[in-house]
Design a protein around this motif. Structure first.
Motif, PDB file in Angstrom:
ATOM      1  N   ASP B 176       0.823  -1.214   0.000  1.00  0.00           N
ATOM      2  CA  ASP B 176       0.000   0.000   0.000  1.00  0.00           C
ATOM      3  C   ASP B 176       0.856   1.264   0.000  1.00  0.00           C
ATOM      4  O   ASP B 176       0.493   2.273  -0.594  1.00  0.00           O
ATOM      5  N   LEU B 177       1.986   1.184   0.689  1.00  0.00           N
ATOM      6  CA  LEU B 177       2.874   2.347   0.773  1.00  0.00           C
ATOM      7  C   LEU B 177       3.407   2.700  -0.619  1.00  0.00           C
ATOM      8  O   LEU B 177       3.508   3.875  -0.982  1.00  0.00           O
ATOM      9  N   HIS B 179       1.916   1.832  -3.447  1.00  0.00           N
ATOM     10  CA  HIS B 179       0.772   2.314  -4.231  1.00  0.00           C
ATOM     11  C   HIS B 179       0.515   3.787  -3.938  1.00  0.00           C
ATOM     12  O   HIS B 179       0.288   4.580  -4.854  1.00  0.00           O
ATOM     13  N   ALA B 180       0.552   4.143  -2.650  1.00  0.00           N
ATOM     14  CA  ALA B 180       0.328   5.543  -2.271  1.00  0.00           C
ATOM     15  C   ALA B 180       1.379   6.427  -2.932  1.00  0.00           C
ATOM     16  O   ALA B 180       1.068   7.496  -3.456  1.00  0.00           O
ATOM     17  N   ALA B 181       2.621   5.964  -2.945  1.00  0.00           N
ATOM     18  CA  ALA B 181       3.702   6.752  -3.534  1.00  0.00           C
ATOM     19  C   ALA B 181       3.477   6.935  -5.028  1.00  0.00           C
ATOM     20  O   ALA B 181       3.682   8.015  -5.576  1.00  0.00           O
ATOM     21  N   ALA B 190      12.156   7.301  -7.820  1.00  0.00           N
ATOM     22  CA  ALA B 190      11.884   8.129  -6.643  1.00  0.00           C
ATOM     23  C   ALA B 190      11.388   7.258  -5.493  1.00  0.00           C
ATOM     24  O   ALA B 190      11.702   7.517  -4.322  1.00  0.00           O
ATOM     25  N   ARG B 194      13.401   7.774  -2.270  1.00  0.00           N
ATOM     26  CA  ARG B 194      12.699   8.592  -1.274  1.00  0.00           C
ATOM     27  C   ARG B 194      11.957   7.750  -0.255  1.00  0.00           C
ATOM     28  O   ARG B 194      11.585   8.230   0.804  1.00  0.00           O
ATOM     29  N   LEU B 195      11.673   6.484  -0.624  1.00  0.00           N
ATOM     30  CA  LEU B 195      10.842   5.668   0.258  1.00  0.00           C
ATOM     31  C   LEU B 195      11.592   4.435   0.758  1.00  0.00           C
ATOM     32  O   LEU B 195      11.787   4.254   1.960  1.00  0.00           O
ATOM     33  N   PRO B 198      15.254   5.101   2.647  1.00  0.00           N
ATOM     34  CA  PRO B 198      15.102   5.626   4.019  1.00  0.00           C
ATOM     35  C   PRO B 198      14.443   4.628   4.971  1.00  0.00           C
ATOM     36  O   PRO B 198      14.819   4.553   6.136  1.00  0.00           O
ATOM     37  N   LEU B 199      13.471   3.857   4.469  1.00  0.00           N
ATOM     38  CA  LEU B 199      12.816   2.877   5.343  1.00  0.00           C
ATOM     39  C   LEU B 199      13.760   1.744   5.698  1.00  0.00           C
ATOM     40  O   LEU B 199      13.671   1.147   6.760  1.00  0.00           O
TER      41      LEU B 199
END
Lengths: 390, 285
Positions: B176-177, B179-181, B190, B194-195, B198-199
Motif C-alpha cells: 500500500d505504501l 501504491h500511495a507513492a 523516486a 525517497r521511500l 530511508p525505510l
C-alpha cells in the motif's frame, strides 16, 4: 475540478480465478458512490484498476471522459485513502502531506536534497506548498500534529492525515478503500460524518469501498452492491434496501438481516407459508417454491391468532433501546426476527405464543434462483424510487 | 527456614550456571581478542622486548612514540589510509546505487524471469571472489585500468549480498505504501530513493559496515592489480613494510596495523545500534 468515472466491461482474473467479470458502472461527476460487498468480492481490485495500480485484462476505464487505460497512476489525477493509511513512516505529517505537491510542482532539480534549495524559483514553490498544506491541516484539525511522525499518532489522527494527504492536491476523483475499518466503533461514526461533510464541502467525486452496509447506507448517493466480481445492483441506498434485485442483495443490506421464509405457490395469486395462505401474486404455476423476504420492521404483533397470521413462540428478546428485537420460532419450524417499538415490550415474553402479521405490501418475493419476482400486484416494490442501473 | 534454604540453593545453582556461562563467553572472547591485544602490546614495545621469551602485556620500556612515529613517517601510511577511504567510499556508493534499484525490482515489481534473476543473485552469493580473480584480472587488463583506482573498485560494484539483504528488507515494506507513492506522483526511481532506502536505513547501515570492513581489509585483490605505492590501500601498504624491513621491524609494523584498523573500530562503535537492527530485521521476515 471533480470528474466522472466510467467503467466499461472491465474484467480481471488472477491466474485462473476470475475476480471481476464485465463490470460496467458510471460514477457521476461529484457523486459519492459506494462499492459494497463481502470481502473477496473484487471491490478493492476494482478500485486499484481505476487508480491505475493494477491493469485490467479487458474493458476500459474513462476518467473525466478521457480513456485512462494507458495512463499511469500518477497521470490519472486520482487520490486514494488506504485501509492501512499508508503514511510514509519516515516523514513527518507535514512532509507526508507536502510530498504529492512537491512531486507535482517542483522540477527534478528543485527536489534534489541540498542543492535543490539553490535552484531558482524553489522558494516560491516551497512557500505555496507550505501554505496549501497548512490550509488543509487547519480544515482537518490536524495543524497541531504537523511535526509528528505517523508512528506517534493515534488511529483516528492517522486517518485524518491520510485524508489530508489525499485532499491537499485537489484531485478530480477520490478513492477510499475501507478507510474506517481500522478504527473503533465510536470513532468510526464520527469519521463517517466527517467524510460526508468533506464530500459536501469539496463537491468531489468519491468512490468508497466498504463491507460495512451501515457506512454504505449513510454516506452514499448511490450504492453498488458487488458479489463475486459482478455488480448485483446499483441504486440509491433506499432503493437497495426497499427494492433489492435479488435475494443476495436483500440479505446483505439491512441489519438485523432480512427474514427469509420458504413458501409454496398455491395459485398465481397466492402462496402458502407454514400452512397459512397469503394473497401474494407471483405469476408462477401452483406447486413452485418461492422465498419470501420480510424485513424485521415489515411485521407486527397481532393481538390474537387469526387468518393470514403466522403463529410461533418467542425464543429471545433483544432490547436495542428504542426498539425491541423479538426472535420467534414459527410453528412450521422457521425462525423470524421482528423489530417492535419498545412500548410493546409488555406484550411479549420468552416462551409466550405470539401471532405475527406480515405487512403484505412490504413482502419481497424471490424465485427459487434468488431472482426478485416483481409481478406482485400489491405494489411492494416502489418503481419510482429505483435508482438508475448501470 | 526450609523454604528459604531451598530458595537459596536455587539461587546458588542459578548463579553457578550463570558464572559458567560467563566464563565460557569470556574465554572465547579472549581467544578472539588476544591477537588484537597482542598487536597493541607489540606496538608499544622496543625491538629487543618483542622477541623476549617471557610473556608481558606491558613493555618494560615504553616505545610508543618511536614505533608509531616510524610507522607514520617511514612509509606514507596516511596516503594508504586516504587510498582506503577513496576506494571503500567509491565501492560503497556504487554498490548502493546498483543494489537498491535491483533489490526493489526483485522485491516489489512483477516481471518475467524475476525468480530466475533472484536465483542468479543467490548463486552469486556462493561464488568466492578468488575464483573470479583471473577473468577479472584479464578484463581489467583489456580495459587498460590495471594499477588504477578503477581496478580496485570495478569488481565489487555489483554486490549479490547487498541485493539480497536489501531485497529481504524491501519485501517487508507494505505494498500500500508503494501504491500511495505511485499515486502521489513518485516515479519508480523516486520510490527507491525517497521511500525504500530511508525505510531500509538499518539495512543500509549494516551493509555499509560489511562492505567497508571487507574492502578495507582486502589484501588479495589489491595485491593483484596494484603496483604503485601511491595507490596502495592500507593492508597492501602494511605488507610493503614487511617486505622491505625483512620482517625484523615488528614494532612499527604493529603500530601501522593498529592505525589501520582503528577507523573501522570507531565507525563500528558509531553504527552499532543500526548494525544489529539491520541484521535481525532482515532475518525475521
Amino acid at each position: 475540478m471533480s470528474a466522472g468515472v466510467v467503467l466499461d466491461r472491465v474484467s480481471k482474473r488472477f491466474g485462473t480465478e476470475s475476480v471481476l467479470a464485465d463490470v460496467s458502472l458510471e460514477i457521476r461527476d461529484g457523486e459519492f458512490l459506494t462499492l459494497l460487498g463481502p470481502s473477496g468480492c473484487g471491490k478493492s481490485t476494482l478500485l486499484r484498476i481505476i487508480a491505475g495500480l493494477e491493469a485490467q485484462d479487458a474493458g476500459s476505464v474513462f476518467i473525466a471522459g478521457r480513456r485512462a487505460d494507458r495512463l499511469r497512476a500518477k497521470e490519472r489525477d486520482i487520490a486514494m485513502v488506504f485501509q492501512t493509511y499508508a503514511l510514509y513512516p519516515h516523514l513527518t505529517v507535514a512532509e507526508n502531506m507536502a510530498l504529492p505537491l512537491k512531486m507535482r510542482r517542483m522540477c527534478l532539480a528543485q527536489r534534489l536534497p541540498g542543492i535543490g534549495r539553490l535552484w531558482p524559483g524553489r522558494k516560491a514553490v516551497a512557500r505555496s506548498i507550505r501554505d496549501d498544506v497548512a490550509a488543509t491541516a487547519r480544515a482537518l484539525e490536524i495543524a497541531h500534529l504537523m511535526h509528528r511522525k505517523p508512528g506517534q499518532l493515534s488511529g483516528g489522527q492517522r486517518q485524518r492525515v491520510a485524508v489530508g494527504r489525499a485532499v491537499v492536491r485537489e484531485p478530480s476523483v477520490f478513492l477510499m478503500d475501507e478507510p474506517l475499518s481500522n478504527l473503533d466503533a465510536k470513532l468510526r461514526v464520527v469519521m463517517r460524518a466527517e467524510i460526508k461533510q468533506l464530500h459536501q464541502r469539496l463537491g468531489a467525486t468519491i468512490l468508497y469501498v466498504t463491507h460495512d452496509q451501515s457506512e454504505a447506507m449513510t454516506l452514499s448517493d448511490r450504492v453498488a452492491v458487488m458479489h463475486r466480481g459482478t455488480l448485483a445492483q446499483v441504486g440509491t441506498p433506499q432503493a437497495i434496501y426497499a427494492d433489492p434485485e435479488n435475494l443476495r442483495v436483500a440479505e446483505f443490506v439491512g441489519s438485523p438481516m432480512i427474514n427469509t421464509l420458504s413458501a409454496i405457490v398455491a395459485s398465481p395469486s397466492g402462496v402458502v407459508l407454514d400452512g397459512v395462505a397469503l394473497p401474494l401474486r407471483t405469476g408462477l404455476p401452483a406447486g413452485g417454491a418461492v422465498t419470501l423476504g420480510l424485513r424485521p420492521e415489515a411485521v407486527s404483533l397481532a393481538p390474537a391468532p387469526g387468518a393470514g397470521l403466522l403463529n410461533g413462540t418467542v425464543r429471545l428478546l433483544e432490547h436495542m433501546g428504542a426498539e425491541l428485537l423479538v426472535h420467534v420460532a414459527l410453528d412450521g419450524g422457521e425462525t423470524l426476527t421482528a423489530k417492535l417499538d419498545v412500548a410493546r415490550a409488555g406484550l411479549v415474553a420468552v416462551g409466550r405464543a405470539v401471532a405475527i402479521r406480515p405487512h403484505l405490501d412490504q413482502v419481497l418475493v424471490f424465485a427459487a434462483d434468488g431472482r426478485r419476482l416483481r409481478c406482485a400486484d400489491h405494489g411492494g416494490a416502489v418503481p419510482a424510487s429505483r435508482g438508475a442501473r448501470a | 527456614m526450609t523454604a528459604g534454604g531451598r530458595a537459596g540453593g536455587r539461587t546458588a545453582l542459578a548463579l553457578a550456571r550463570r558464572g559458567l556461562c560467563h566464563a565460557l563467553l569470556l574465554a572465547s572472547s579472549c581467544l578472539v581478542g588476544l591477537p588484537f591485544v597482542w598487536m597493541l602490546s607489540l606496538s608499544a614495545k622496543p625491538p629487543e622486548e618483542i622477541f623476549d621469551a617471557g610473556f608481558a602485556l606491558f613493555p618494560d620500556r615504553w616505545y610508543l612514540l618511536e614505533n608509531y612515529g616510524k610507522a607514520l613517517t617511514e612509509h606514507p601510511l596516511l596516503l594508504f589510509l586516504a587510498n582506503g577511504v577513496i576506494v571503500c567510499g567509491a565501492i560503497l556508493v556504487l554498490q548502493i546505487l546498483v543494489c537498491a534499484p535491483a533489490a526493489y525490482a526483485l522485491a516489489k515489481l512483477r516481471f518475467h524471469g524475476r525468480d530466475l534473476m533472484f536465483a542468479f543473485v543467490l548463486i552469486g552469493l556462493l561464488i568466492p571472489q578468488q575464483v573470479l580473480a583471473i577473468p577479472l584480472f584479464a578484463l581489467a587488463h583489456r580495459l587498460g585500468i590495471l594499477d588504477t583506482y578503477a581496478a580496485l573498485v570495478f569488481p565489487f560494484i555489483v554486490s549479490p549480498f547487498g541485493i539480497f539483504l536489501f531485497r529481504q528488507f524491501f519485501k517487508t515494506v507494505p505494498d500500500d505504501l508503494i501504491h500511495a507513492a505511485r499515486l502521489d506522483g513518485l516515479s519508480e526511481m523516486a520510490i527507491v530513493w525517497r521511500l525504500m532506502v530511508p525505510l531500509a536505513w538499518p539495512a543500509v547501515v549494516a551493509f555499509s559496515i560489511f562492505s567497508v570492513v571487507s574492502h578495507w581489509n582486502d589484501l588479495f585483490w589489491p595485491l593483484i592489480v596494484i603496483r604503485s605505492e601511491e595507490l596502495m590501500p592500507p593492508p597492501l601498504g602494511v605488507v610493503a613494510f614487511n617486505d622491505e624491513e625483512a620482517g625484523s621491524d615488528y614494532g612499527p609494523l604493529m603500530a601501522a596495523a593498529t592505525v589501520i584498523v582503528s577507523p573501522l573500530i570507531v565507525a563500528f562503535l558509531f553504527a552499532q545500534r543500526w548494525f544489529v537492527d539491520g541484521l535481525s530485521m532482515g532475518a525475521m521476515k
